[in-house]
Design a protein around this motif. Structure first.
Motif, PDB file in Angstrom:
ATOM      1  N   THR A   1       0.826  -1.196  -0.025  1.00 18.62           N
ATOM      2  CA  THR A   1       0.070  -0.056   0.103  1.00 18.62           C
ATOM      3  C   THR A   1       1.059   1.466   0.041  1.00 18.62           C
ATOM      4  O   THR A   1       0.718   2.312  -0.328  1.00 18.62           O
ATOM      5  N   GLY A   2       2.027   1.367   0.633  1.00 19.50           N
ATOM      6  CA  GLY A   2       3.086   2.377   0.738  1.00 19.50           C
ATOM      7  C   GLY A   2       3.527   2.702  -0.479  1.00 19.50           C
ATOM      8  O   GLY A   2       3.831   3.706  -0.971  1.00 19.50           O
ATOM      9  N   VAL A   3       3.925   1.357  -1.197  1.00 19.55           N
ATOM     10  CA  VAL A   3       4.540   1.526  -2.442  1.00 19.55           C
ATOM     11  C   VAL A   3       3.654   2.061  -3.541  1.00 19.55           C
ATOM     12  O   VAL A   3       4.032   2.955  -4.219  1.00 19.55           O
TER      13      VAL A   3
ATOM     14  N   MET B   1       0.833   3.898  -3.024  1.00 16.43           N
ATOM     15  CA  MET B   1       0.685   5.198  -2.875  1.00 16.43           C
ATOM     16  C   MET B   1       1.626   6.177  -3.213  1.00 16.43           C
ATOM     17  O   MET B   1       1.134   7.248  -3.730  1.00 16.43           O
ATOM     18  N   ALA B   2       2.762   5.630  -2.746  1.00 17.09           N
ATOM     19  CA  ALA B   2       3.829   6.715  -3.214  1.00 17.09           C
ATOM     20  C   ALA B   2       4.183   6.611  -4.736  1.00 17.09           C
ATOM     21  O   ALA B   2       4.748   7.751  -5.004  1.00 17.09           O
ATOM     22  N   LYS B   3       4.043   5.648  -5.335  1.00 12.95           N
ATOM     23  CA  LYS B   3       4.344   5.719  -6.788  1.00 12.95           C
ATOM     24  C   LYS B   3       3.077   4.864  -7.578  1.00 12.95           C
ATOM     25  O   LYS B   3       3.232   3.700  -7.766  1.00 12.95           O
ATOM     26  N   PRO B   4       2.111   5.645  -7.862  1.00 12.03           N
ATOM     27  CA  PRO B   4       0.908   4.967  -8.352  1.00 12.03           C
ATOM     28  C   PRO B   4       1.213   4.582  -9.796  1.00 12.03           C
ATOM     29  O   PRO B   4       0.504   3.519 -10.078  1.00 12.03           O
TER      30      PRO B   4
END
Lengths: 379, 273
Positions: free
Chosen positions: B78-80, B82-85
């Motif tokens: 989810t972090g990956v 969100m940060a790099k859609p």
């Protein structure tokens, strides 16, 4: 042009410090007394194209910031002691995988739920040792709202520079206190970005020590492709159980913070009237404000008291404290726990002077009167 | 001509750690074919896993790979994302990893309907630790920690995903090798949270305790009990007893999380002076 000035709460100052440092991702979970950090960032991050996400739990919050950091973003989470207890698993992951991230811990008491709205300083040893396995730790302990701003910026810098998690710990008193903040101009404070690889993609190794103790970190989604794991790994990032690799990597990950050059770079202390001090007070966070008041009062009475205030708590300022231990008749360590840093001071002075703990865990601030009384007792 | 897997495998990383007869290798091959058919770029694809046998998969595949902590794949992913859609994010892992220790992350990733694909290899057991029962071990079956038969009810992973809000849910088995890549590819193309449950076999720690004489026996069981959703509609409840449905079980168009957050950014920036 006059600088921007505001009356800000410590937690708000923290959020603004994060923005100044270039934070682009916050993953968090609500917990008192830190929630204002999340609230401000939920407003401000999307304004600068950053991302805010409230995750399903504390562990997920920590996971999300590590994931986001691996794409090259500067990342932060904010929590309190119980949240750090949950995050410990992945703090260890960020240590071994060497992923830059900033963790704000607005401290209350404990163990367990304790007194959620009362202040405490009971996480200082958690910040040092809180995850399984050997690892280095960097923890900063600001004592004012302005300092929360600047130390949050410094936390990002250290996380990026040393490729690891950095914790900022301040107690609930400083977190919820309002003080005048002078916003630094852009460029006024140093802002450090992580070193990026310069080798061709096919030669890139995420733990390549030929570039020093802190190997450059590529970003997912760039031209560099690599593997990240929480297993012990070789320099290429892939798991290994070969004794010589495991040993070398573990030792490097500690020495990158604890070697003399790094310590000189990371350590930060304030000394107040220590030159001729006969009794030293070692205090940090809001307790150091009571200690400073106590020093002034004692000096009025002719008692030579001084204050040593660590701003970087970990790595611990071993050399300076050891030297002061030889100078003074006693060191008094007031803290809102039952003697956690007192143990560390004792360890470092090696019996050259008595080290006396003043612990307070009733949810009330440690006041100058308690410190003055203790100093007079040893004097 | 035989399909060339080599181009997607990291040089020098094979042989894998999986036991002979394990279904995870079949899933890995299906995943590789699926990613290939979708034209995914290696530099722009993240494979994120937790801990366990299945979670070792990303280490072998030449993509951006993140082998996280036990159960945490969906939260890291989810972090990956969100940060790099712009990256394609695929989670991989087993049933214990995804639905026990990682259950909370799994259901919330489904709830957000974030644009990821989660391939969950359900072999009904904790294989890496030696065969303890998982939330998916069928009631009554034996595991190293259920010596008298498993007293626990089980999770239906696909139903769990649908209930939690995933907008593409499909199931197949390690026996149905060609369906694996088709369903994963469909999941990758789907905008939103896609869950592909692959029922799998662990001959070493599950099969031998439960009187499967061979891997073939386990595969036969997967084959015999699989009922395609289309066929199921013509079957009675009695006929479906002990069977499981395969194919696309659920598909829905619903607002996707990254797009929703893009609206938040637009709003915030519109309000900014």
């Amino acid at each position: 042009m006059a600088k921007k000035v505001a009356l800000l709460q410590g937690n708000e100052a923290c959020a603004h410090g994060a923005l100044y440092a270039g934070a682009k991702f916050f993953g968090g979970y609500p917990i008192t007394p830190s929630t204002e950090v999340a609230e401000v960032l939920s407003i401000e991050l999307p304004k600068v194209g950053g991302k805010f996400i409230q995750m399903e739990d504390e562990i997920a919050a920590m996971a999300s910031i590590i994931g986001a950091s691996l794409t090259g973003a500067k990342v932060i989470t904010a929590t309190s002691g119980p949240g750090v207890s949950l995050k410990q698993e992945l703090i260890g992951y960020a240590c071994i995988a060497e992923v830059p991230c900033v963790i704000i811990n607005v401290m209350r008491g404990g163990p367990s739920t304790g007194m959620p709205t009362g202040p405490g300083q009971s996480d200082v040893m958690q910040a040092r040792w809180g995850t399984h396995g050997d690892h280095a730790a960097i923890a900063l302990v600001p004592a004012s709202c302005q300092e929360i701003f600047t130390e949050t910026v410094r936390a990002f810098n250290l996380a990026e520079k040393y490729r690891m998690p950095v914790q900022v710990l301040y107690d609930e008193i400083v977190g919820h206190m309002r003080e005048r903040i002078v916003f630094p101009e852009p460029g006024e404070l140093e802002v450090i970005d992580r070193a990026k690889p310069t080798v061709p993609p096919e030669q890139y190794k995420p733990y390549d020590t030929s570039f020093g103790d802190v190997p450059p970190l590529a970003a997912f989604g760039s031209e560099y492709r690599f593997h990240v794991t929480g297993l012990n790994k070789a320099q290429d990032g892939f798991p290994t159980t070969k004794a010589e690799y495991v040993d070398a990597e573990e030792r490097r990950q500690i020495s990158k913070v604890e070697n003399e050059k790094a310590r000189a770079d990371i350590e930060s202390n304030e000394e107040y009237l220590t030159e001729d001090a006969e009794v030293l007070i070692f205090a940090y966070g809001s307790t150091s404000r009571s200690a400073r008041y106590a020093v002034n009062e004692l000096r009025k009475e002719g008692i030579k008291a001084g204050l040593f205030r660590p701003i970087t708590l970990w790595p611990f300022p071993e050399k300076r404290v050891a030297l002061l231990g030889k100078q003074v008749k006693a060191i008094i360590v007031p803290e809102m726990n039952l003697g956690q840093m007192n143990l560390e001071v004792e360890r470092v002075v090696k019996g050259t002077c008595p080290v006396i703990s003043i612990g307070r865990v009733d949810g009330e601030p440690l006041n100058p009167g308690q410190i003055i009384a203790q100093v007079k007792e040893v004097k | 001509m035989a399909y060339d897997y080599e181009k997607s495998i990291r040089p020098g990383k094979l042989p894998h750690i999986w036991c002979p007869g394990c279904g995870h290798g079949i899933v890995m091959k299906g995943l590789i074919r699926a990613m290939d058919s979708c034209g995914l770029e290696k530099n722009n694809t993240a494979l994120v896993s937790g801990i366990g046998c299945a979670s070792r998969l990303p280490g072998y595949v030449d993509m951006c790979t993140l082998h996280t902590a036990h159960g945490r794949a969906a939260a890291f992913a989810t972090g990956v994302k969100m940060a790099k859609p712009e990256m394609t994010v695929i989670c991989l892992g087993g049933d214990g990893d995804g639905t026990a220790i990682g259950g909370n992350h799994f259901i919330h990733a489904c709830r957000r309907n974030i644009d990821m694909t989660y391939v969950i290899m359900n072999n009904f057991i904790y294989g890496m630790t030696g065969g303890q029962f998982s939330p998916c071990t069928p009631t009554g079956m034996k595991a190293s920690t259920t010596p008298y038969g498993n007293p626990d009810p089980t999770f239906d992973i696909s139903k769990l995903a649908i209930g939690a809000g995933a907008t593409f849910v499909a199931r197949t088995t390690a026996f149905h090798a060609t369906q694996i890549d088709k369903l994963i590819a469909e999941g990758i193309k789907h905008k939103g949270m896609a869950v592909i449950e692959v029922l799998d076999d662990c001959p070493t720690t599950y099969g031998r305790r439960n009187k499967f004489r061979s891997v073939v026996d386990m595969m036969k069981k997967l084959k015999e009990n699989a009922v395609p959703v289309q066929a199921a509609s013509k079957m009675t409840a009695e006929q479906l007893q002990g069977k499981f449905l395969t194919g696309v079980l659920y598909k829905e168009d619903k607002p996707e999380y990254i797009e929703q957050y893009a609206k938040v950014i637009a709003k915030a920036q519109g309000q900014a002076s």
